[in-house]
Design a protein around this motif. Structure first.
Motif, PDB file in Angstrom:
ATOM      1  N   SER A 210     113.286   9.013 138.015  1.00 57.28           N
ATOM      2  CA  SER A 210     113.668  10.267 137.507  1.00 57.28           C
ATOM      3  C   SER A 210     113.144  10.764 136.778  1.00 57.28           C
ATOM      4  CB  SER A 210     114.639   9.733 136.312  1.00 57.28           C
ATOM      5  OG  SER A 210     113.554   8.905 135.331  1.00 57.28           O
ATOM      6  N   TRP A 211     112.563  11.481 136.539  1.00 58.71           N
ATOM      7  CA  TRP A 211     111.633  12.621 136.110  1.00 58.71           C
ATOM      8  C   TRP A 211     111.917  13.737 135.198  1.00 58.71           C
ATOM      9  CZ3 TRP A 211     113.814  13.014 140.961  1.00 58.71           C
ATOM     10  CH2 TRP A 211     114.298  13.879 141.292  1.00 58.71           C
ATOM     11  N   PRO A 212     110.570  14.102 135.148  1.00 57.29           N
ATOM     12  CA  PRO A 212     110.795  15.249 133.839  1.00 57.29           C
ATOM     13  C   PRO A 212     111.767  16.714 134.231  1.00 57.29           C
ATOM     14  CG  PRO A 212     108.643  14.844 133.591  1.00 57.29           C
ATOM     15  CD  PRO A 212     109.375  14.008 134.466  1.00 57.29           C
ATOM     16  N   ALA A 213     113.083  17.661 133.200  1.00 61.81           N
ATOM     17  CA  ALA A 213     113.333  17.870 133.862  1.00 61.81           C
ATOM     18  C   ALA A 213     112.449  19.569 133.504  1.00 61.81           C
ATOM     19  CB  ALA A 213     114.966  18.104 133.378  1.00 61.81           C
ATOM     20  N   GLY A 214     111.952  19.314 132.389  1.00 67.67           N
ATOM     21  CA  GLY A 214     111.337  20.698 131.881  1.00 67.67           C
ATOM     22  C   GLY A 214     110.023  20.168 131.993  1.00 67.67           C
ATOM     23  N   ARG A 215     108.815  19.868 130.959  1.00 65.09           N
ATOM     24  CA  ARG A 215     107.945  20.103 131.002  1.00 65.09           C
ATOM     25  C   ARG A 215     107.479  19.164 131.682  1.00 65.09           C
ATOM     26  NH1 ARG A 215     105.814  18.866 124.856  1.00 65.09           N
ATOM     27  NH2 ARG A 215     107.639  17.251 125.308  1.00 65.09           N
ATOM     28  N   TRP A 216     106.446  19.287 132.574  1.00 66.45           N
ATOM     29  CA  TRP A 216     105.184  18.729 132.704  1.00 66.45           C
ATOM     30  C   TRP A 216     103.395  19.002 133.124  1.00 66.45           C
ATOM     31  CZ3 TRP A 216     106.422  15.398 138.121  1.00 66.45           C
ATOM     32  CH2 TRP A 216     107.624  15.737 137.922  1.00 66.45           C
ATOM     33  N   GLY A 217     102.812  18.222 133.660  1.00 70.85           N
ATOM     34  CA  GLY A 217     101.332  18.343 133.056  1.00 70.85           C
ATOM     35  C   GLY A 217     101.126  16.520 132.274  1.00 70.85           C
ATOM     36  N   LYS A 218     100.338  17.092 130.970  1.00 68.15           N
ATOM     37  CA  LYS A 218      99.796  15.719 130.691  1.00 68.15           C
ATOM     38  C   LYS A 218     100.984  15.166 129.244  1.00 68.15           C
ATOM     39  CE  LYS A 218      95.769  14.668 126.620  1.00 68.15           C
ATOM     40  NZ  LYS A 218      95.561  15.432 125.971  1.00 68.15           N
ATOM     41  N   GLY A 219     101.134  13.941 129.991  1.00 70.92           N
ATOM     42  CA  GLY A 219     101.793  13.403 128.800  1.00 70.92           C
ATOM     43  C   GLY A 219     103.502  12.944 129.604  1.00 70.92           C
ATOM     44  N   ALA A 220     103.785  14.106 130.972  1.00 67.79           N
ATOM     45  CA  ALA A 220     105.083  13.857 131.462  1.00 67.79           C
ATOM     46  C   ALA A 220     104.872  11.768 132.009  1.00 67.79           C
ATOM     47  CB  ALA A 220     105.020  14.607 132.519  1.00 67.79           C
ATOM     48  N   LEU A 221     106.724  12.013 132.145  1.00 70.69           N
ATOM     49  CA  LEU A 221     106.463  10.554 132.539  1.00 70.69           C
ATOM     50  C   LEU A 221     107.500  10.917 133.468  1.00 70.69           C
ATOM     51  CD1 LEU A 221     106.281   8.379 129.292  1.00 70.69           C
ATOM     52  CD2 LEU A 221     105.020   8.331 131.314  1.00 70.69           C
ATOM     53  N   GLY A 222     107.322   9.673 134.756  1.00 71.03           N
ATOM     54  CA  GLY A 222     108.748   9.395 135.324  1.00 71.03           C
ATOM     55  C   GLY A 222     109.393   7.989 135.591  1.00 71.03           C
ATOM     56  N   VAL A 223     110.373   7.732 135.999  1.00 69.85           N
ATOM     57  CA  VAL A 223     110.666   6.361 135.444  1.00 69.85           C
ATOM     58  C   VAL A 223     111.633   5.616 136.896  1.00 69.85           C
ATOM     59  CG1 VAL A 223     113.272   5.366 134.075  1.00 69.85           C
ATOM     60  CG2 VAL A 223     111.689   6.986 133.134  1.00 69.85           C
ATOM     61  N   CYS A 224     111.472   4.375 136.747  1.00 74.75           N
ATOM     62  CA  CYS A 224     111.399   3.656 138.011  1.00 74.75           C
ATOM     63  C   CYS A 224     112.245   3.043 137.280  1.00 74.75           C
ATOM     64  CB  CYS A 224     111.020   2.687 138.077  1.00 74.75           C
ATOM     65  SG  CYS A 224     108.883   3.445 137.506  1.00 74.75           S
ATOM     66  N   TYR A 225     113.274   2.305 138.795  1.00 73.04           N
ATOM     67  CA  TYR A 225     114.925   2.235 138.326  1.00 73.04           C
ATOM     68  C   TYR A 225     115.366   1.030 139.796  1.00 73.04           C
ATOM     69  CZ  TYR A 225     116.429   5.457 135.398  1.00 73.04           C
ATOM     70  OH  TYR A 225     115.982   6.972 134.322  1.00 73.04           O
ATOM     71  N   PHE A 226     115.379  -0.461 139.303  1.00 79.38           N
ATOM     72  CA  PHE A 226     116.173  -0.861 140.005  1.00 79.38           C
ATOM     73  C   PHE A 226     117.852  -1.476 140.098  1.00 79.38           C
ATOM     74  CE2 PHE A 226     115.615  -4.506 136.209  1.00 79.38           C
ATOM     75  CZ  PHE A 226     116.727  -4.365 136.085  1.00 79.38           C
ATOM     76  N   ARG A 227     117.717  -1.889 141.560  1.00 76.95           N
ATOM     77  CA  ARG A 227     119.302  -2.041 141.582  1.00 76.95           C
ATOM     78  C   ARG A 227     119.730  -2.704 140.794  1.00 76.95           C
ATOM     79  NH1 ARG A 227     123.177   0.062 145.279  1.00 76.95           N
ATOM     80  NH2 ARG A 227     121.533   1.232 146.298  1.00 76.95           N
ATOM     81  N   ASP A 228     121.071  -2.594 139.904  1.00 78.73           N
ATOM     82  CA  ASP A 228     121.292  -3.937 138.538  1.00 78.73           C
ATOM     83  C   ASP A 228     122.705  -4.444 138.927  1.00 78.73           C
ATOM     84  OD1 ASP A 228     121.786  -5.372 136.531  1.00 78.73           O
ATOM     85  OD2 ASP A 228     122.209  -3.705 135.205  1.00 78.73           O
TER      86      ASP A 228
END
Length: 228
Positions: A210-228
Motif C-alpha cells: 500500500s502507499w499514501p493516498a495523498g501526500r508524497w515526498g519527504k516522510g512518505a511511507l509504503g507498507v509491505c504485506y505477507f499472505r496470512d
C-alpha cells in the motif's frame, strides 16, 4: 474532559487556546467523540463529546488555533493549516516510529475547524482526533488506544480484494514492514515501485503493498504485506 483525564497527550491544552477562541466553546484536549466515518469526513463537528468510558471512535490529541491571517484566506487555507498542525501531535501521541504507526489502524488522523456558526462567534480552533480506521470504516477505541508493538488488535490488514480491514476479522494480507518513498512514482506505477522497495528492504518479494493516498515526498511511507 480535562487534559489531566488522559495522561501523556501532547499539544496545546484547552486553557492555552487563546485569542479568537478565548471564552468560547473550543474543544478540549483529551475529549472523546462517537462518530461515523461519514461524520469524520466533514470539515466541522459540533456534536458534544461523550464520556471516554463509553463507546467512542475518536480521541482529541491536540487543540490549536488558526491565525486570523490564515482564516481570512478561505477554506482551503484553513484545511491545509489544520492538516499540517495535526501531523506532529498525531505521531507524538502514539510515541512509536512512523514506520510502525503506518502499519496500523491509527495511521491517519482527522481534524475539524469551526462550523459557520462557531466561526461567526469568533472561534478559530483546529481539533485533531485519532481514530482506528480501515478504509471507510472506523471502530470503537479504548480510552487510551496507544500501543508499543504491532499486534492483530492494532494492525491494518487487507482482504483478497486489497481493501483495508481489521486483522482481527477475516483477511488475506498482514503488514510486516514499511519502506520510505522519497518521490512519487508515475501514475499507475505506485505498486511496482513500492514492491521493489519492499523486496530490497526485506529480501523477499511481497504479494501486496500500500502507499499514501495523498501526500508524497519527504516522510512518505509504503507498507509491505505477507499472505496470512
Amino acid at each position: 474532559m480535562l487534559v489531566t483525564g488522559v495522561l501523556g497527550l501532547t499539544g496545546s491544552p484547552a486553557t492555552s487556546v487563546t485569542g479568537e477562541t478565548a471564552g468560547r466553546a473550543a474543544p478540549l484536549l483529551g475529549e472523546c467523540h462517537n462518530l461515523t466515518y461519514e461524520q469524520l469526513a466533514k470539515p466541522a463537528d459540533t456534536r458534544p463529546a461523550v464520556d471516554c468510558a463509553t463507546t467512542h471512535t475518536t480521541l482529541t490529541v491536540h487543540v490549536g488555533t488558526i491565525p486570523e491571517k490564515v482564516w481570512r484566506k478561505g477554506k482551503q487555507a484553513r484545511f491545509a493549516y489544520g492538516a499540517r498542525i495535526c501531523d506532529d501531535p498525531h505521531e507524538a501521541y502514539f510515541g512509536v516510529s512512523p514506520k510502525l504507526l503506518v502499519q496500523t489502524l491509527y495511521s491517519s488522523y482527522f481534524y475539524f475547524v469551526p462550523s459557520k456558526a462557531e466561526a461567526k462567534a469568533g472561534a478559530r480552533y483546529v481539533r485533531c482526533d485519532v481514530a482506528a480506521r480501515a478504509g471507510t470504516k472506523v471502530f470503537p477505541i479504548a480510552a487510551d488506544p496507544r500501543f508499543t508493538e504491532l499486534t492483530p488488535a492494532v494492525a491494518k490488514c487487507m482482504n483478497k480484494r486489497y481493501l483495508f480491514t481489521r486483522c482481527t476479522t477475516a483477511h488475506t494480507y498482514y503488514p510486516f514492514a514499511a519502506v520510505s518513498l522519497p518521490r512519487r512514482p508515475a501514475e499507475g506505477r505506485e505498486a511496482a515501485v513500492v514492491g521493489r522497495r519492499c523486496a530490497a528492504s526485506t529480501g523477499q518479494r511481497v504479494p501486496a503493498v500500500s502507499w499514501p493516498a495523498g501526500r508524497w515526498g519527504k516522510g512518505a511511507l509504503g507498507v509491505c504485506y505477507f499472505r496470512d
